[in-house]
Scaffold this motif. Structure first.
Motif, PDB file in Angstrom:
ATOM      1  N   LYS A   1       1.061   2.009  -7.074  1.00  0.00           N
ATOM      2  CA  LYS A   1       0.361   1.216  -8.091  1.00  0.00           C
ATOM      3  C   LYS A   1      -0.768   2.006  -8.746  1.00  0.00           C
ATOM      4  N   SER A   2      -1.605   2.606  -7.917  1.00  0.00           N
ATOM      5  CA  SER A   2      -2.726   3.379  -8.469  1.00  0.00           C
ATOM      6  C   SER A   2      -2.208   4.555  -9.287  1.00  0.00           C
ATOM      7  N   THR A   3      -1.186   5.186  -8.771  1.00  0.00           N
ATOM      8  CA  THR A   3      -0.606   6.318  -9.480  1.00  0.00           C
ATOM      9  C   THR A   3      -0.141   5.891 -10.870  1.00  0.00           C
TER      10      THR A   3
ATOM     11  N   SER B   1       0.845  -1.184   0.000  1.00  0.00           N
ATOM     12  CA  SER B   1       0.000   0.000   0.000  1.00  0.00           C
ATOM     13  C   SER B   1       0.886   1.242   0.000  1.00  0.00           C
TER      14      SER B   1
HETATM   15  N1  LIG Z   1      -3.762  12.950  -4.454  1.00  0.00           N
HETATM   16  C1  LIG Z   1      -2.640  12.692  -3.769  1.00  0.00           C
HETATM   17  N2  LIG Z   1      -1.951  13.704  -3.186  1.00  0.00           N
HETATM   18  C2  LIG Z   1      -0.806  13.459  -2.519  1.00  0.00           C
HETATM   19  N3  LIG Z   1      -0.255  12.258  -2.364  1.00  0.00           N
HETATM   20  C3  LIG Z   1      -0.890  11.216  -2.918  1.00  0.00           C
HETATM   21  C4  LIG Z   1      -2.114  11.367  -3.640  1.00  0.00           C
HETATM   22  N4  LIG Z   1      -2.507  10.153  -4.073  1.00  0.00           N
HETATM   23  C5  LIG Z   1      -1.584   9.296  -3.628  1.00  0.00           C
HETATM   24  N5  LIG Z   1      -0.609   9.913  -2.931  1.00  0.00           N
HETATM   25  C6  LIG Z   1       0.574   9.298  -2.325  1.00  0.00           C
HETATM   26  O1  LIG Z   1       1.338   8.711  -3.341  1.00  0.00           O
HETATM   27  C7  LIG Z   1       1.870   7.458  -2.915  1.00  0.00           C
HETATM   28  C8  LIG Z   1       1.430   6.362  -3.855  1.00  0.00           C
HETATM   29  O2  LIG Z   1       0.017   6.227  -3.762  1.00  0.00           O
HETATM   30  P1  LIG Z   1      -0.819   5.162  -4.586  1.00  0.00           P
HETATM   31  O3  LIG Z   1      -2.255   5.438  -4.338  1.00  0.00           O
HETATM   32  O4  LIG Z   1      -0.357   5.155  -5.981  1.00  0.00           O
HETATM   33  O5  LIG Z   1      -0.390   3.805  -3.865  1.00  0.00           O
HETATM   34  P2  LIG Z   1      -0.937   2.337  -4.102  1.00  0.00           P
HETATM   35  O6  LIG Z   1       0.243   1.500  -4.407  1.00  0.00           O
HETATM   36  O7  LIG Z   1      -2.034   2.354  -5.085  1.00  0.00           O
HETATM   37  O8  LIG Z   1      -1.494   1.979  -2.680  1.00  0.00           O
HETATM   38  P3  LIG Z   1      -2.759   1.077  -2.292  1.00  0.00           P
HETATM   39  O9  LIG Z   1      -2.321  -0.334  -2.425  1.00  0.00           O
HETATM   40  O10 LIG Z   1      -3.028   1.451  -0.871  1.00  0.00           O
HETATM   41  O11 LIG Z   1      -3.869   1.442  -3.202  1.00  0.00           O
HETATM   42  C9  LIG Z   1       1.382   7.264  -1.496  1.00  0.00           C
HETATM   43  O12 LIG Z   1       2.394   7.659  -0.625  1.00  0.00           O
HETATM   44  C10 LIG Z   1       0.211   8.195  -1.370  1.00  0.00           C
HETATM   45  O13 LIG Z   1       0.088   8.672  -0.061  1.00  0.00           O
END
Ligand SMILES: Nc1ncnc2c1ncn2[C@@H]1O[C@H](COP(=O)(O)OP(=O)(O)OP(=O)(O)O)[C@@H](O)[C@H]1O
Ligand SMILES: [Mg+2]
Lengths: 255, 264
Positions: free
Chosen positions: A47-49, A43
């Motif tokens: 990934k989502s980014t 997490s």
């Molecule tokens: N809109 C935003 N503004 C600032 N920081 C963000 C934003 N969205 C995500 N982040 C940060 O960017 C980083 C990557 O986030 P992301 O959502 O891509 O992670 P992820 O791998 O998808 O996590 P998860 O498995 O929880 O969905 C994290 O540290 C998150 O806090």
């Protein structure tokens, strides 16, 4: 498969959020047409980014992303909408319009093929209404055509979301933890559906998953992210359990 | 395992400085404003006798007057419906432009809200006086006044509703490649429609009451008759008007309550 031309290509992509959080760090890799790619990582790994930069739901800070050999960074207005049209997106929370019927939800996947005023008046062609029924057939939900979306179970809602995506005639499907809120059996139906679209229609599928077991079962290739960096990239034949454990482990130690 | 480090709260957070400060300030302002405006609670009770006197004089309603006021009462309802509808229709685009989750341009949003604040600041009695001066005595002035009054109120209620919607469906439609207007139509409208209708009915209710007062300034409807009866000290007619208005308000209240229950 490795020889196929890339449909998506990341070249030195960086993403820093406005608040200074690093989302992606120097990401470079290609995704061949027709691949079933699974992205794993803890997490917050990014990934989502990563997924959302491909259809420009998120802007990148530097570097370049190409889709079908075209840099997408400068797309605006119509060009951006056309890019998004060929990229379907599936969400963890399904994102259906709860108060509307399944039919309307599915048809909403087709709106980018129509002028705005026609979408408002609901003037969909007969062919597209049939297409909606056909899309629901493919996810085994035709009988729910006129049901309200919020009367469906989670797994059914996710299949409606897939049907909505099919209406776009997508070349790429991005799925952000599509099964995170589903039970094992429903998970299998949803993942099988994605796999079938990948194999039967040749749609390139990119899925974020938290489950290592699922990743190994469905992926052609697995990439791993950690703190915004690409730390792992192997075709499924070379993936070992140890590798995957490590992607998760290393981050755990750091924290 | 090491003990987790809990982020430290600042001094102001720890002693709830803000909350206590605001409460004290409000109390001071309340007492000060009562003193400055010279509100005299005692006077209210000592003059209660006059009020009773008025009630006694109204206690014998002239029932045959009912026939006379049915027509203006209907006019009042029509004015209210027309005014509310016009106002609410104009409120929708402005509500969209004011919603922070739809419009990311801070300037556009700020300007729209400023405009709405301005509209809401205009007292409806002033508006009625102006429009009676422009359009003459009659219901046109009343309808326009009610439209502007409803517009100001409804647009604020509407944009607050919009700001509470689930953004998921919007994200989905954006990812599909939909235009902004299509997104609003497909993903926003279904989420807010019920509450819009509910607020519309609420405003309608208020407007029926308000239009009796507006009629007082010559803006048509039952208020004209209310004013006449009061001027002529015909309190028995006044009583009938008040009772009839009460019935209308009760009916509208009942209908809108029922509709709200069905819709929500
Ligand atoms: N809109 C935003 N503004 C600032 N920081 C963000 C934003 N969205 C995500 N982040 C940060 O960017 C980083 C990557 O986030 P992301 O959502 O891509 O992670 P992820 O791998 O998808 O996590 P998860 O498995 O929880 O969905 C994290 O540290 C998150 O806090
Ligand atoms: Mg995520």
């Amino acid at each position: 498969m490795e020889q196929a031309t890339p449909i998506i290509s990341f070249k030195g992509v960086n993403k820093v959020y406005n608040n200074g959080t690093v989302g992606l760090k120097d990401i470079s890799f290609d995704i061949p047409r027709g691949q079933f790619l699974v992205v794993v990582g803890l997490s917050g790994a990014g990934k989502s980014t990563l997924l959302r930069t491909i259809n420009r739901m998120h802007e990148i800070t530097s570097g370049e992303i190409t889709v079908e050999d075209e840099a997408i960074g400068d797309y605006k207005g119509k060009a951006l909408r056309l890019l998004r049209r060929k990229i379907g997106m599936i969400f963890q929370g399904f994102n259906l319009i709860n108060r509307s019927s399944v039919e309307k939800n599915v048809l909403s996947g087709r709106v980018s093929y129509y002028a705005t005023w026609k979408t408002i008046l609901g003037l969909f062609s007969k062919a597209d209404k049939e297409k909606a029924v056909h899309a629901l057939e493919r996810v085994n939900l035709v009988e729910k055509l006129y049901t309200r979306a919020d009367e469906l179970s989670g797994g059914q809602q996710q299949r409606v979301a897939i049907a909505r995506t099919l209406m776009q005639d997508p070349k790429i499907i991005l799925a952000d933890e599509p099964v995170a809120s589903l039970d094992p059996l429903t998970t299998k139906t949803v993942m099988d559906t994605l796999k079938r679209l990948n194999q039967e229609d040749g749609i390139t599928v990119i899925v974020n998953l938290h489950s290592v077991a699922l990743a190994r079962e469905y992926a052609d290739r697995i990439i791993g992210l950690r703190a915004g960096q690409l730390v792992y990239d192997q075709p499924i034949a070379k993936v070992t359990v140890d590798d995957l454990d490590q992607i998760y482990q290393a981050e755990g130690e750091k924290a | 395992m090491s003990t987790p480090t809990i982020p430290r709260r600042s001094w102001t957070q720890r002693y709830h400085v803000k909350g206590i400060g605001w409460t004290v300030l409000l109390l001071v302002l309340l007492v000060a404003s009562a003193q400055m405006t010279g509100v005299n609670v005692g006077m209210f009770f000592s003059n209660l006798g006059q009020f009773t006197n008025l009630l006694v004089r109204m206690s014998n309603p002239a029932w045959d007057y009912t026939a006379v006021i049915i027509q203006p009462l209907l006019e009042t309802i029509q004015m209210a419906i027309l005014g509310t509808t016009i106002g609410a229709a104009f409120a929708i685009p402005f509500a969209v432009l004011s919603a922070s989750n739809l419009i990311h341009n801070r300037w556009l949003r700020g300007l729209t809200r400023l405009f709405l604040d301005l509209v809401r600041t205009l007292p409806d009695l002033l508006l009625a006086a102006i429009f009676v001066a422009i359009f003459g005595i009659g219901s046109t002035a009343g309808v326009i006044t009610l439209a502007i009054f409803s517009f100001g109120m409804v647009s604020k209620l509407f944009y607050e509703v919009i700001e509470t919607i689930d953004m998921g469906p919007l994200e989905a439609l954006e990812s599909v490649g939909a235009t902004k207007i299509t997104i609003i139509w497909y993903a926003v409208l279904p989420q807010i429609l019920n509450q819009f209708v509910s607020y519309f009915l609420y405003t309608l209710e208020i407007n029926v009451r308000a239009s009796t007062v507006l009629g007082y300034l010559g803006a048509g409807g039952i208020g004209v008759f209310l004013q006449r009866s009061l001027n002529e000290f015909n309190y028995n007619q006044t009583a009938v008007i008040i009772l009839a208005t009460l019935v209308v308000v009760l009916v509208i209240d009942g209908v809108s309550n029922h509709l709200r229950r069905v819709l929500l």
